[in-house]
Design a protein around this motif. Sequence first.
Motif, PDB file in Angstrom:
ATOM      1  N   GLY A 215       0.804  -1.223   0.000  1.00 25.38           N
ATOM      2  CA  GLY A 215       0.000   0.000   0.000  1.00 25.38           C
ATOM      3  C   GLY A 215       0.826   1.255   0.000  1.00 25.38           C
ATOM      4  N   GLY A 216       0.994   1.843   1.179  1.00 20.79           N
ATOM      5  CA  GLY A 216       1.726   3.094   1.260  1.00 20.79           C
ATOM      6  C   GLY A 216       1.001   4.210   0.531  1.00 20.79           C
ATOM      7  N   SER A 217       1.778   5.144  -0.014  1.00 19.16           N
ATOM      8  CA  SER A 217       1.183   6.293  -0.699  1.00 19.16           C
ATOM      9  C   SER A 217       1.097   6.099  -2.206  1.00 19.16           C
ATOM     10  N   ALA A 218       1.389   4.891  -2.695  1.00 18.16           N
ATOM     11  CA  ALA A 218       1.409   4.653  -4.141  1.00 18.16           C
ATOM     12  C   ALA A 218       0.091   5.010  -4.838  1.00 18.16           C
ATOM     13  N   PRO A 219      -1.075   4.649  -4.297  1.00 15.19           N
ATOM     14  CA  PRO A 219      -2.308   5.025  -5.009  1.00 15.19           C
ATOM     15  C   PRO A 219      -2.442   6.522  -5.236  1.00 15.19           C
ATOM     16  N   GLN A 220      -1.932   7.312  -4.307  1.00 14.17           N
ATOM     17  CA  GLN A 220      -1.996   8.770  -4.448  1.00 14.17           C
ATOM     18  C   GLN A 220      -0.904   9.308  -5.360  1.00 14.17           C
ATOM     19  N   HIS A 221       0.285   8.722  -5.317  1.00 12.35           N
ATOM     20  CA  HIS A 221       1.466   9.355  -5.896  1.00 12.35           C
ATOM     21  C   HIS A 221       2.014   8.711  -7.164  1.00 12.35           C
ATOM     22  N   LEU A 222       1.663   7.477  -7.450  1.00 10.48           N
ATOM     23  CA  LEU A 222       2.363   6.768  -8.522  1.00 10.48           C
ATOM     24  C   LEU A 222       2.117   7.381  -9.895  1.00 10.48           C
ATOM     25  N   GLY A 223       0.915   7.901 -10.153  1.00  8.23           N
ATOM     26  CA  GLY A 223       0.646   8.529 -11.444  1.00  8.23           C
ATOM     27  C   GLY A 223       1.552   9.710 -11.713  1.00  8.23           C
ATOM     28  N   GLY A 224       1.707  10.586 -10.711  1.00 12.13           N
ATOM     29  CA  GLY A 224       2.604  11.730 -10.877  1.00 12.13           C
ATOM     30  C   GLY A 224       4.053  11.314 -10.990  1.00 12.13           C
ATOM     31  N   TYR A 225       4.435  10.339 -10.190  1.00 11.71           N
ATOM     32  CA  TYR A 225       5.809   9.821 -10.229  1.00 11.71           C
ATOM     33  C   TYR A 225       6.140   9.278 -11.624  1.00 11.71           C
ATOM     34  N   TYR A 226       5.242   8.473 -12.174  1.00 14.43           N
ATOM     35  CA  TYR A 226       5.460   7.936 -13.523  1.00 14.43           C
ATOM     36  C   TYR A 226       5.504   9.060 -14.563  1.00 14.43           C
ATOM     37  N   GLY A 227       4.667  10.078 -14.368  1.00 11.09           N
ATOM     38  CA  GLY A 227       4.684  11.201 -15.311  1.00 11.09           C
ATOM     39  C   GLY A 227       6.012  11.932 -15.291  1.00 11.09           C
ATOM     40  N   MET A 228       6.604  12.068 -14.114  1.00 10.22           N
ATOM     41  CA  MET A 228       7.924  12.692 -14.004  1.00 10.22           C
ATOM     42  C   MET A 228       8.984  11.834 -14.686  1.00 10.22           C
ATOM     43  N   LYS A 265       6.477   5.079   1.260  1.00  6.14           N
ATOM     44  CA  LYS A 265       6.014   4.959   2.645  1.00  6.14           C
ATOM     45  C   LYS A 265       5.552   3.544   3.002  1.00  6.14           C
ATOM     46  N   THR A 266       6.142   2.550   2.378  1.00  5.72           N
ATOM     47  CA  THR A 266       5.786   1.176   2.716  1.00  5.72           C
ATOM     48  C   THR A 266       6.748   0.543   3.720  1.00  5.72           C
ATOM     49  N   ARG A 267       7.969   1.026   3.793  1.00  2.53           N
ATOM     50  CA  ARG A 267       8.972   0.413   4.677  1.00  2.53           C
ATOM     51  C   ARG A 267       9.255   1.243   5.910  1.00  2.53           C
ATOM     52  N   ASN A 268       8.969   2.526   5.848  1.00  2.00           N
ATOM     53  CA  ASN A 268       9.053   3.422   6.997  1.00  2.00           C
ATOM     54  C   ASN A 268       8.120   4.586   6.720  1.00  2.00           C
ATOM     55  N   SER A 269       8.261   5.687   7.406  1.00  2.00           N
ATOM     56  CA  SER A 269       7.277   6.771   7.303  1.00  2.00           C
ATOM     57  C   SER A 269       7.493   7.691   6.122  1.00  2.00           C
ATOM     58  N   GLU A 270       8.561   7.445   5.309  1.00  2.00           N
ATOM     59  CA  GLU A 270       8.743   8.285   4.111  1.00  2.00           C
ATOM     60  C   GLU A 270       9.096   7.432   2.901  1.00  2.00           C
ATOM     61  N   TYR A 271      10.129   7.758   2.125  1.00  2.00           N
ATOM     62  CA  TYR A 271      10.265   7.160   0.796  1.00  2.00           C
ATOM     63  C   TYR A 271      11.537   6.355   0.561  1.00  2.00           C
ATOM     64  N   LYS A 272      12.500   6.412   1.458  1.00  2.00           N
ATOM     65  CA  LYS A 272      13.777   5.726   1.226  1.00  2.00           C
ATOM     66  C   LYS A 272      14.360   5.319   2.569  1.00  2.00           C
ATOM     67  N   ARG A 273      15.687   5.317   2.718  1.00  2.00           N
ATOM     68  CA  ARG A 273      16.332   5.037   4.004  1.00  2.00           C
ATOM     69  C   ARG A 273      15.984   3.652   4.546  1.00  2.00           C
ATOM     70  N   SER A 274      16.001   2.653   3.681  1.00  2.00           N
ATOM     71  CA  SER A 274      15.816   1.272   4.130  1.00  2.00           C
ATOM     72  C   SER A 274      16.694   0.379   3.265  1.00  2.00           C
ATOM     73  N   CYS A 275      16.822  -0.885   3.656  1.00  2.00           N
ATOM     74  CA  CYS A 275      17.684  -1.817   2.933  1.00  2.00           C
ATOM     75  C   CYS A 275      17.011  -2.414   1.709  1.00  2.00           C
ATOM     76  N   HIS A 276      15.709  -2.215   1.548  1.00  2.00           N
ATOM     77  CA  HIS A 276      14.950  -2.925   0.524  1.00  2.00           C
ATOM     78  C   HIS A 276      15.307  -2.451  -0.881  1.00  2.00           C
ATOM     79  N   ASP A 277      15.156  -3.340  -1.858  1.00  2.00           N
ATOM     80  CA  ASP A 277      15.479  -2.976  -3.231  1.00  2.00           C
ATOM     81  C   ASP A 277      14.688  -1.762  -3.690  1.00  2.00           C
TER      82      ASP A 277
END
Length: 447
Positions: A215-228, A265-277
């Motif tokens: 989940g996370g914020s992808a439903p809200q943000h992924l369209g804009g992210y892909y557009g960028m 925001k799936t691994r912590n409260s923001e977008y990065k800073r984790s070990c995941h791919d």
Amino acid sequence: MSKQTRPNVIVFFTDQQRWDTTGVHGNPLGLTPNFDRMAQEGTHITNSFTCQPVCAPARSSLQTGKYATSTGCYRNSIPLPEDSQTLAHYFSGSGYRTGYIGKWHLADEEPVPAGKRGGYDYWLASNLLEFTSDSYDTVMYNNDNEPVKLPGYRVDAITDAAIRYIDKHQEDPFFLFLSYIEPHHQNHLDNYPAPIGYESQYTGKWTPPDLTALGGSAPQHLGGYYGMVKRLDEAFGRLTDTLRSLGLSDNTVVLFTSDHGCHFKTRNSEYKRSCHDSSIRVPTAITGPGFKGGGQVQRLVSLIDLPPTLLDAADIPIPASMQGSSILPAIRKVEEERPDDVFVQISESQVGRALRTPRWKYSVSAPDKDGWEDSASDTYVEQFLYDLEADPYELTNLIGLDAYDRITRELRGRLTEKILQVEGYAPVIIPAETRPSVQRRISIHEK
């Protein structure tokens, strides 16, 4: 090498771009035809990873060829020491003109004074581009620290500036570092502002499996992210068209890469800073002299390997202080004795370390340390183990399962040795509490 034959070098550097935004990594939306063509015709670094999944530390590593604990910039808001030797110094010392356009994020003031620009001759940049600009309001500073407002969507404005630089310096050997903010979120909005009309094209479209599951914020943000991402790829096409039109394509090395990924925001409260791919894996390809027709480099490559690769491509001696290694021998099919893994340092959200191999992801953290105040720890606790063959999107944490004890012990030893090699000391890693594996059993052939 004569002036006429020395290759130009361009770094096309994006911010927070996941590897699976690209067609060559399976994204079905056609976002990156220009990157995909480059990867297929040049050298595609298929397994490319950052060494620090946050902006400034990753940038310090790419500029110097050293891990963030070696540069001192282990987190954001620590400026790159003014006596640091950067790619700009090495290229300039070998007769190149050097230019920097875009986001710097390695100083502690805005505008950035000349002594804190990493040695670049030409400067059109902001330390924190996300704060001096917006998607349709691009302001950066020139060599004299005068504000310069550039017209157009921010990606296009920065690309236009790069095209002007290339056109002006086509008779010189040049090294140009082109640093975009996209597809990083716009901080004051916590949103991903694509060009007008782009977000709606991709909203509700294909979603990576980790984001579908978590989940996370992808439903809200992924369209804009892909557009960028789409607009970045169009800009990359304009840049390569410029080189072609000026007759520079065959004598220009172009590196496309990113500082880290985005887990929404799936691994912590923001977008990065984790070990995941989703945080550490990035799209990377290189074309030009030495890389044309290089095919796929399958072994794991770290961002720390890219600075020596660029110097190697320009026939500039690689300093012994650099902690990565050039990938040119791998492209030339030269046998190398080096482990097929990458080492990741994690800060701010935690003090963490991780080892990524072709099959496994192993990560530890220091619960008693502060990720902002502390750069390292002498004691870590096991946090994650993922089997990337069975679970490529890292949805099932295997740490502590008794069936994986042998594998965990091996990775624990490898990570300890890597920390010793990079940071100069061997920490204690406390094993996770053992738990029964139930249905999971390891075969005698497991590696």
